[in-house]
Design a protein around this motif. Structure first.
Motif, PDB file in Angstrom:
ATOM      1  N   SER A  36      16.635   6.569   4.332  1.00  0.00           N
ATOM      2  CA  SER A  36      16.799   5.437   4.839  1.00  0.00           C
ATOM      3  C   SER A  36      15.627   4.513   5.005  1.00  0.00           C
ATOM      4  O   SER A  36      15.962   3.744   5.238  1.00  0.00           O
ATOM      5  N   TRP A  37      14.639   5.060   4.433  1.00  0.00           N
ATOM      6  CA  TRP A  37      13.548   3.962   4.058  1.00  0.00           C
ATOM      7  C   TRP A  37      13.536   2.964   3.439  1.00  0.00           C
ATOM      8  O   TRP A  37      13.304   2.215   3.063  1.00  0.00           O
ATOM      9  N   PRO A  44      12.269  -0.783   9.502  1.00  0.00           N
ATOM     10  CA  PRO A  44      10.963  -1.012   9.594  1.00  0.00           C
ATOM     11  C   PRO A  44      11.133  -1.978  10.891  1.00  0.00           C
ATOM     12  O   PRO A  44      10.576  -1.491  11.582  1.00  0.00           O
ATOM     13  N   ARG A  45      11.994  -2.546  11.043  1.00  0.00           N
ATOM     14  CA  ARG A  45      12.370  -3.128  11.868  1.00  0.00           C
ATOM     15  C   ARG A  45      13.638  -2.427  13.158  1.00  0.00           C
ATOM     16  O   ARG A  45      12.438  -2.447  14.771  1.00  0.00           O
ATOM     17  N   LEU A  46      13.547  -1.037  13.139  1.00  0.00           N
ATOM     18  CA  LEU A  46      14.201  -0.378  14.097  1.00  0.00           C
ATOM     19  C   LEU A  46      12.955   0.450  13.945  1.00  0.00           C
ATOM     20  O   LEU A  46      13.011   0.825  15.798  1.00  0.00           O
ATOM     21  N   VAL A  70       4.457   1.407   1.385  1.00  0.00           N
ATOM     22  CA  VAL A  70       5.097   0.245   1.693  1.00  0.00           C
ATOM     23  C   VAL A  70       5.274   0.199   2.726  1.00  0.00           C
ATOM     24  O   VAL A  70       5.028  -0.043   4.215  1.00  0.00           O
ATOM     25  N   ALA A  71       6.298   1.783   2.901  1.00  0.00           N
ATOM     26  CA  ALA A  71       7.078   2.200   4.179  1.00  0.00           C
ATOM     27  C   ALA A  71       5.047   2.486   5.456  1.00  0.00           C
ATOM     28  O   ALA A  71       5.396   2.437   6.524  1.00  0.00           O
ATOM     29  N   ALA A  72       4.576   2.515   4.738  1.00  0.00           N
ATOM     30  CA  ALA A  72       3.129   3.455   5.694  1.00  0.00           C
ATOM     31  C   ALA A  72       1.942   2.540   5.871  1.00  0.00           C
ATOM     32  O   ALA A  72       1.824   1.993   7.490  1.00  0.00           O
ATOM     33  N   ALA A  73       2.456   1.410   5.745  1.00  0.00           N
ATOM     34  CA  ALA A  73       2.065   0.254   5.583  1.00  0.00           C
ATOM     35  C   ALA A  73       2.313  -0.537   6.108  1.00  0.00           C
ATOM     36  O   ALA A  73       1.720  -1.170   7.509  1.00  0.00           O
ATOM     37  N   SER A 145      -5.593  -2.765  -1.034  1.00  0.00           N
ATOM     38  CA  SER A 145      -4.795  -2.980   0.369  1.00  0.00           C
ATOM     39  C   SER A 145      -5.132  -1.220   0.745  1.00  0.00           C
ATOM     40  O   SER A 145      -5.222  -1.319   2.157  1.00  0.00           O
ATOM     41  N   ILE A 146      -5.335   0.188   0.525  1.00  0.00           N
ATOM     42  CA  ILE A 146      -5.217   1.302   1.072  1.00  0.00           C
ATOM     43  C   ILE A 146      -7.264   1.202   1.355  1.00  0.00           C
ATOM     44  O   ILE A 146      -7.207   1.916   2.753  1.00  0.00           O
ATOM     45  N   VAL A 147      -7.850   0.673   0.362  1.00  0.00           N
ATOM     46  CA  VAL A 147      -8.937   1.439   0.890  1.00  0.00           C
ATOM     47  C   VAL A 147      -9.622   0.118   1.864  1.00  0.00           C
ATOM     48  O   VAL A 147     -10.298   0.697   2.513  1.00  0.00           O
ATOM     49  N   ASN A 148      -8.212  -0.944   1.947  1.00  0.00           N
ATOM     50  CA  ASN A 148      -8.822  -1.782   3.255  1.00  0.00           C
ATOM     51  C   ASN A 148      -8.759  -0.974   4.927  1.00  0.00           C
ATOM     52  O   ASN A 148      -9.596  -0.845   5.452  1.00  0.00           O
ATOM     53  N   ALA A 149      -8.118   0.355   4.645  1.00  0.00           N
ATOM     54  CA  ALA A 149      -7.490   0.736   5.358  1.00  0.00           C
ATOM     55  C   ALA A 149      -8.709   1.501   6.121  1.00  0.00           C
ATOM     56  O   ALA A 149      -9.168   2.221   7.340  1.00  0.00           O
TER      57      ALA A 149
END
Length: 247
Positions: A36-37, A44-46, A70-73, A145-149
């Motif tokens: 579904s993702w 993501p909107r849902l 991407v979904a996790a972000a 980008s992951i390192v940023n988090a």
């Protein structure tokens, strides 16, 4: 539509004004990148609509091996922007992309038997040399980008975080707290956290000896029928040495 999250709502009393409020708990289980993702325009909107369908603080229980970064972000960003406090509780596994979502918690708590894992992102590529070079460049940017988090949560140097990802690092609750990926360890009642630093399970001769000396000193106050006699710590240690030589 199959979803990997599930909300559980319950009514509770607000301690400040004794008003009835709705407590919301989110259970995030399973792989993050299910079928579904793939429909990024909808799911993501849902999720966002459901997240903002209520108000107040929320608790998120995570047990996930990870999945689509991407979904996790997107989920991470939604939780970071959420107006209430977000408490993350890891009760099983928060690995890969799931560990990124966990970093959105205002407070991150781990079960004593849970695990957190971070590693480098991966993908599949097909084509000529140019396509593979593009894939490598893309993965480098995804890693940054992951390192940023992780950096925002832990305050750790980016180089050290990158090295931990290179090594595919698995962390138990104590290690995660030590490195800053978690803020505390859940107690048995799953509500409070241990405020004291974790006690090392490694045997230390010096610690054992000092503990023994402290206990002996406390016992050096000897009472008799006629008088109360106090022995110094040095006298007690001399007696201890005599006993030790006869063991």
């Amino acid at each position: 539509m199959k979803k990997f999250w599930q909300w559980k709502n319950k009514k509770a009393m607000n301690k400040e004004n004794q008003e009835e409020v709705l407590e919301r708990t989110l259970f995030l289980n399973g792989t993050i990148a299910e079928e579904s993702w793939f429909d990024d325009d909808v799911t993501p909107r849902l999720f966002k609509e459901e997240l903002h369908s209520g108000s107040g603080n929320i608790t998120i229980w995570i047990n996930s091996p990870g999945g689509d970064c991407v979904a996790a972000a997107q989920i991470y960003n939604m939780l970071m922007e959420y107006k209430g406090n977000v408490t993350v509780k890891i009760d099983g596994l928060a690995a890969s992309a799931a560990s990124v979502i966990a970093m959105a918690g205002s407070k991150v708590l781990m079960s004593p038997v849970s695990l957190l894992m971070i590693h480098n992102p991966a993908t599949m590529a097909f084509g000529d040399k140019s396509e593979f070079q593009k894939a490598i460049a893309m993965l480098s940017e995804v890693k940054e980008s992951i390192v940023n988090a992780y950096e925002i949560k832990t305050g750790m140097a980016r180089v050290k975080i990158a090295r931990l990802m290179d090594d595919e690092s698995w962390m138990n609750a104590n290690k995660a707290v030590e490195l800053g990926f978690a803020d505390g360890i859940l107690k048995r009642n799953a509500e409070d956290v241990m405020e004291q630093p974790a006690v090392s399970m490694i045997y230390s001769k010096a610690v054992a000896v000092n503990s023994l000396k402290t206990k002996i000193a406390a016992k050096c106050h000897i009472e008799t029928k006629e008088i109360v006699k106090e022995r110094s710590v040095d006298e007690c240690l001399e007696k201890l040495d005599l006993l030790k030589n006869h063991i």
